[in-house]
Structures are given as structure tokens and as C-alpha cells.
Design a protein around this motif. Structure first.
Motif, PDB file in Angstrom:
ATOM      1  N   PRO A 168       0.807  -1.228   0.000  1.00  0.00           N
ATOM      2  CA  PRO A 168       0.000   0.000   0.000  1.00  0.00           C
ATOM      3  C   PRO A 168       0.837   1.275   0.000  1.00  0.00           C
ATOM      4  CG  PRO A 168      -0.941  -1.593   1.516  1.00  0.00           C
ATOM      5  CD  PRO A 168       0.371  -2.172   1.062  1.00  0.00           C
ATOM      6  N   GLU A 169       1.956   1.262   0.710  1.00  0.00           N
ATOM      7  CA  GLU A 169       2.782   2.470   0.778  1.00  0.00           C
ATOM      8  C   GLU A 169       3.489   2.791  -0.540  1.00  0.00           C
ATOM      9  OE1 GLU A 169       5.041  -0.805   3.118  1.00  0.00           O
ATOM     10  OE2 GLU A 169       2.954  -0.166   2.809  1.00  0.00           O
ATOM     11  N   GLU A 170       3.460   1.852  -1.488  1.00  0.00           N
ATOM     12  CA  GLU A 170       4.040   2.085  -2.817  1.00  0.00           C
ATOM     13  C   GLU A 170       3.024   2.674  -3.791  1.00  0.00           C
ATOM     14  OE1 GLU A 170       7.187  -1.291  -3.771  1.00  0.00           O
ATOM     15  OE2 GLU A 170       5.283  -2.187  -3.143  1.00  0.00           O
ATOM     16  N   ILE A 171       1.784   2.803  -3.339  1.00  0.00           N
ATOM     17  CA  ILE A 171       0.687   3.202  -4.218  1.00  0.00           C
ATOM     18  C   ILE A 171       0.339   4.682  -4.025  1.00  0.00           C
ATOM     19  CG2 ILE A 171      -1.728   2.773  -4.825  1.00  0.00           C
ATOM     20  CD1 ILE A 171      -1.320  -0.112  -3.813  1.00  0.00           C
ATOM     21  N   PHE A 172       0.140   5.373  -5.131  1.00  0.00           N
ATOM     22  CA  PHE A 172      -0.307   6.757  -5.136  1.00  0.00           C
ATOM     23  C   PHE A 172      -1.704   6.793  -5.759  1.00  0.00           C
ATOM     24  CE2 PHE A 172       4.224   6.742  -4.985  1.00  0.00           C
ATOM     25  CZ  PHE A 172       4.576   7.829  -4.193  1.00  0.00           C
ATOM     26  N   VAL A 173      -2.572   7.642  -5.206  1.00  0.00           N
ATOM     27  CA  VAL A 173      -3.965   7.704  -5.655  1.00  0.00           C
ATOM     28  C   VAL A 173      -4.372   9.147  -5.896  1.00  0.00           C
ATOM     29  CG1 VAL A 173      -6.352   7.073  -5.148  1.00  0.00           C
ATOM     30  CG2 VAL A 173      -4.485   5.659  -4.254  1.00  0.00           C
ATOM     31  N   ALA A 174      -5.113   9.383  -6.962  1.00  0.00           N
ATOM     32  CA  ALA A 174      -5.722  10.692  -7.210  1.00  0.00           C
ATOM     33  C   ALA A 174      -7.237  10.509  -7.238  1.00  0.00           C
ATOM     34  CB  ALA A 174      -5.236  11.285  -8.529  1.00  0.00           C
ATOM     35  N   ILE A 175      -7.923  11.364  -6.490  1.00  0.00           N
ATOM     36  CA  ILE A 175      -9.385  11.356  -6.427  1.00  0.00           C
ATOM     37  C   ILE A 175      -9.870  12.505  -7.297  1.00  0.00           C
ATOM     38  CG2 ILE A 175     -11.381  11.591  -4.915  1.00  0.00           C
ATOM     39  CD1 ILE A 175      -9.653  10.416  -2.646  1.00  0.00           C
ATOM     40  N   GLY A 176     -10.588  12.177  -8.370  1.00  0.00           N
ATOM     41  CA  GLY A 176     -10.859  13.146  -9.414  1.00  0.00           C
ATOM     42  C   GLY A 176     -12.187  13.870  -9.328  1.00  0.00           C
ATOM     43  N   PRO A 177     -12.472  14.715 -10.329  1.00  0.00           N
ATOM     44  CA  PRO A 177     -13.684  15.538 -10.349  1.00  0.00           C
ATOM     45  C   PRO A 177     -14.958  14.714 -10.193  1.00  0.00           C
ATOM     46  CG  PRO A 177     -12.159  16.276 -12.040  1.00  0.00           C
ATOM     47  CD  PRO A 177     -11.600  14.999 -11.488  1.00  0.00           C
ATOM     48  N   SER A 178     -15.796  15.120  -9.237  1.00  0.00           N
ATOM     49  CA  SER A 178     -17.022  14.393  -8.909  1.00  0.00           C
ATOM     50  C   SER A 178     -17.909  15.325  -8.101  1.00  0.00           C
ATOM     51  CB  SER A 178     -16.683  13.126  -8.119  1.00  0.00           C
ATOM     52  OG  SER A 178     -15.749  13.386  -7.093  1.00  0.00           O
ATOM     53  N   ILE A 179     -19.097  14.877  -7.772  1.00  0.00           N
ATOM     54  CA  ILE A 179     -20.043  15.737  -7.077  1.00  0.00           C
ATOM     55  C   ILE A 179     -19.554  16.039  -5.656  1.00  0.00           C
ATOM     56  CG2 ILE A 179     -21.516  13.882  -6.175  1.00  0.00           C
ATOM     57  CD1 ILE A 179     -23.930  15.721  -7.077  1.00  0.00           C
ATOM     58  N   CYS A 180     -19.680  17.296  -5.255  1.00  0.00           N
ATOM     59  CA  CYS A 180     -19.166  17.703  -3.946  1.00  0.00           C
ATOM     60  C   CYS A 180     -20.219  17.515  -2.856  1.00  0.00           C
ATOM     61  CB  CYS A 180     -18.674  19.139  -3.977  1.00  0.00           C
ATOM     62  SG  CYS A 180     -19.989  20.387  -4.012  1.00  0.00           S
ATOM     63  N   GLU A 181     -19.784  17.702  -1.634  1.00  0.00           N
ATOM     64  CA  GLU A 181     -20.653  17.461  -0.484  1.00  0.00           C
ATOM     65  C   GLU A 181     -21.914  18.322  -0.503  1.00  0.00           C
ATOM     66  OE1 GLU A 181     -20.274  17.318   4.401  1.00  0.00           O
ATOM     67  OE2 GLU A 181     -18.720  18.289   3.203  1.00  0.00           O
ATOM     68  N   LYS A 182     -21.781  19.573  -0.859  1.00  0.00           N
ATOM     69  CA  LYS A 182     -22.954  20.456  -0.797  1.00  0.00           C
ATOM     70  C   LYS A 182     -23.977  20.132  -1.893  1.00  0.00           C
ATOM     71  CE  LYS A 182     -21.585  24.451  -3.610  1.00  0.00           C
ATOM     72  NZ  LYS A 182     -21.421  25.916  -3.611  1.00  0.00           N
TER      73      LYS A 182
END
Length: 276
Positions: A168-182
Motif C-alpha cells: 500500500p505504501e508504494e501506491i499513489f492515488v488521485a481522487i478526481g472531479p465528482s459531485i461535492c458534499e454540498k
């Protein structure tokens, strides 16, 4: 700092990853610069939403040209809000690239360690997750709506990579454009499932608005799930783009009341394309 950089009217790139790994292409398309009309104006890349199929193919060819990644090397999925992943090889190239009928059925995530393959998935509010383990050349993308998120499709990817010898520590993740909380309001049923996916004592990624209604931060929920798998917080990038708020850039299933187009997440190694 915002990890997704608007390269032109038609797509955003994960700038940090691109600068570190010039052979990598990774990002997310917009709704602009295509051929579709009406509700799908203009860069709709989804075959399954009622748009003219010929226009969708033209839009995909346009993106392929912009990315310098031929459409015949793309793969696409049916996507059913489940947590099933598929490891892709060069033998799979082209499946789902120019028709929905030939896409991978019942799949919501792809990964590969082979070059010359562009992994793509469709979105219009759900969370696009991007994964890379650069030392092992492994890349992936997953479709995480609320069902996929509480089902922990992110955990599923980390576990699958663990079987490939990637920590897991070798893995990089990007969380992309999506609906926001509001912009994302859900009921108690969803929140009950969210609670089951969280660690006890963690910060809640939702707020009670009124009886039976909650605002839910799917991006933060995915971040917490990733942290629970052992991916370091410093390895996780999160966008500030909202598919609903940024109506000049993105399609949104909720905002557009279900009649709208689709963007795609994309990720692939392209360094040897010239020799293919």
C-alpha cells in the motif's frame, strides 16, 4: 494545490504525475470541444446515454487525437456500480473503445502493468479514482459512486495489487472531479451503509441537514477508506473540482436531472506507442 490541470477545453491532466512520469497519460475529460448536440453538448463520451453513436465515436476520436493515444488501444466497461475489477492486457485493447456492446460487462475498475493501453471509465458525478505504483509500472482506475464507495472498490484495488506484490505504501492515488458534499444529498439508508464502511472514531464525511437528509462527501469517504488500507495520506491527491458546481466544465447526472453526457477517466503508459 489542485492536482487536475485544465490542459485545454477538452481535458484535465494529473499534473504532478505527468511531470514525474512523462510516459504516463492520466486525467479526466470535460464536456467541451465535441460534436454532440442538445442535452449531450458537446463532448459526450458515453455510448449508453441516448446520444447519437456516430457523434460519440467522433468525440472519442477527437480525444484520442488530443491525447495521442489511438482509440484502438482504449478499453471501456459497462459499469454497474459494483466492485468488480479486471486486469487488462494488450489482448484486450479495443474492447469498449468504439461501442458499448463490446465493452467489458459488469466491470467498474481496470488495472494493468502493460504499456500501450488506455484504461477508460465513464462518469457524470461518481468519483473517479486513479492509481499508480510507479516502481512496478502498475496503473488503474475505478468508478466509485456511493455503492462502489461503500462496497470499498478502492480497497479491492489495493488488495488486488497486493497479490501482485505491491505494498500500500508504494501506491499513489488521485481522487478526481465528482459531485461535492454540498451538491450530494442522500437518505438515511445510504448513511447507514457509509457508517459500516468507516473506522470507529474517524471523522464523519457527512452532515445531517434535516430529518432523513444528509450531505455526503464521497471524495473524503474514499480517502478514509484508502487510509484504512495503508495508503499514506501524503500519497493521496484530491481535486477541488465538482461535477455539479462547475457546470461550464462538466456533465452532472444530478444537476442535469439524468439527461446528460459522460466524461471519462483515462490512464495509460504510452512510451512505446511509436514502436507498436
Amino acid at each position: 494545490m489542485e492536482p487536475f490541470d485544465l490542459k485545454n477545453q477538452s481535458y484535465l491532466a494529473i499534473e504532478n504525475w505527468g511531470s514525474q512520469f512523462p510516459e504516463l497519460i492520466a486525467g479526466f475529460t470535460t464536456k467541451s470541444g465535441g460534436y454532440s448536440k442538445g442535452d449531450y453538448e458537446s463532448l459526450n463520451l458515453g455510448f449508453h446515454v441516448g446520444d447519437n453513436g456516430s457523434n460519440v465515436c467522433l468525440n472519442r476520436e477527437k480525444v484520442a487525437e488530443l491525447l495521442n493515444f489511438p482509440l484502438k488501444f482504449w478499453v471501456g466497461a459497462e459499469q454497474i456500480h459494483d466492485i468488480v475489477l479486471k486486469k487488462i492486457t494488450k489482448a484486450d485493447r479495443g474492447k469498449g473503445s468504439n461501442s458499448y456492446e463490446h465493452s467489458f460487462k459488469g466491470i467498474d475498475g481496470f488495472y494493468t502493468n502493460e504499456e500501450g493501453i488506455l484504461l477508460t471509465l465513464c462518469f457524470a458525478d461518481c468519483v473517479p479514482l486513479f492509481f499508480i505504483a510507479p516502481e512496478k509500472k502498475m496503473i488503474g482506475t475505478a468508478h466509485a459512486g456511493w455503492k462502489g464507495t461503500v462496497g470499498q472498490i478502492a480497497t479491492k484495488m489495493i488488495t488486488a495489487w497486493g497479490r501482485e506484490g505491491i505494498k500500500p505504501e508504494e501506491i499513489f492515488v488521485a481522487i478526481g472531479p465528482s459531485i461535492c458534499e454540498k451538491c450530494y444529498i442522500v437518505d438515511k439508508h445510504v448513511i447507514t451503509l457509509v457508517d459500516k464502511s468507516l473506522e470507529d472514531g474517524g471523522a464523519l464525511p457527512y452532515n445531517l441537514l434535516k430529518e432523513g437528509q444528509y450531505s455526503l462527501n464521497l471524495q473524503e469517504l474514499n480517502r478514509q477508506i484508502l487510509l484504512k488500507t495503508g495508503v499514506p495520506d501524503k500519497n493521496i491527491l484530491i481535486t477541488q473540482f465538482c461535477s455539479s458546481c462547475n457546470d461550464d466544465i462538466f456533465f452532472s447526472h444530478r444537476r442535469d436531472k439524468g439527461k446528460t453526457g459522460r466524461m471519462i477517466s483515462f490512464i495509460g503508459w504510452k512510451e512505446t506507442l511509436d514502436r507498436l
